[in-house]
Design an enzyme around this catalytic site. Structure first.
Site, PDB file in Angstrom:
ATOM      1  CD  GLU A  59      -2.426  -1.017   2.122  1.00 27.58           C
ATOM      2  OE1 GLU A  59      -2.706  -0.555   3.245  1.00 27.58           O
ATOM      3  OE2 GLU A  59      -4.328  -1.743   1.674  1.00 27.58           O
ATOM      4  CB  CYS A  68      -3.467  -5.975  -6.435  1.00 24.73           C
ATOM      5  SG  CYS A  68      -4.847  -5.505  -5.910  1.00 24.73           S
ATOM      6  CD  GLU A  70      -4.278 -10.876  -6.482  1.00 22.28           C
ATOM      7  OE1 GLU A  70      -3.862  -9.281  -5.604  1.00 22.28           O
ATOM      8  OE2 GLU A  70      -5.992 -10.788  -6.601  1.00 22.28           O
TER       9      GLU A  70
END
Ligand code: THU
Length: 145
Positions: A59, A68, A70
């Site tokens: 973040e 993210c 992924e």
């Protein structure tokens, strides 16, 4: 050494050890940098050669810059020289599993339209879906001239 038990045919995907891949994803989630949402997500991306590439959510104080788990795994894999993938396991410390967000679905599709996606939360059973199911009628590199 014990013989390998027969593959579980009730679950989609190749005969990879999905549980093992998911364990790696749960461990990757522990490395998340998530001071704002407090939600930890880990990903374990299985390359065609059997190598596993991990990622976690990263973040930022400028929230929109959040990456993210992924996509973080995809970036690590591509930077390591792998571009073909069999499956991804996505784990979160939240009780229910997270399905990959739209942006991650599109980035995964770039490299692996036939990817199997395995998800699990801290209190949920492992669930498996195909990327094609998650992103039907997708725009893909094949659409470009
Ligand atoms: N997140 C992921 O890492 N993967 C997903 O599939 C959904 C959401 C992260 C982004 C953010 O750090 C936190 O989860 C809450 O949205």
């Amino acid at each position: 050494m014990q013989p390998k038990p027969p593959a579980d045919r009730s679950r989609p995907g190749p005969n990879d050890d999905v549980e093992d891949l998911m364990r790696v994803a749960h461990a990757a989630a522990q490395l998340a940098y998530a001071p704002y949402s407090k939600v930890r997500v880990g990903a374990a991306l299985l390359g065609e050669d059997g190598q596993v590439y991990t990622g976690c959510n990263v973040e930022n104080a400028s929230y929109g810059l959040t990456l993210c788990a992924e996509r973080s795994a995809v970036v690590r894999a591509i930077a390591s020289g792998e571009r073909r993938f069999r499956a991804i396991a996505i784990a979160t410390d939240q009780p229910q599993a997270f399905m990959p967000c739209g942006a991650c679905r599109q980035v995964l599709l770039e490299f692996a339209p036939k990817l199997w996606v395995h998800v699990q939360g801290s209190q949920s059973a492992l669930e498996s879906v195909s990327l094609a199911e998650l992103l039907p009628r997708a725009f893909s590199p094949r659409d470009l001239p």
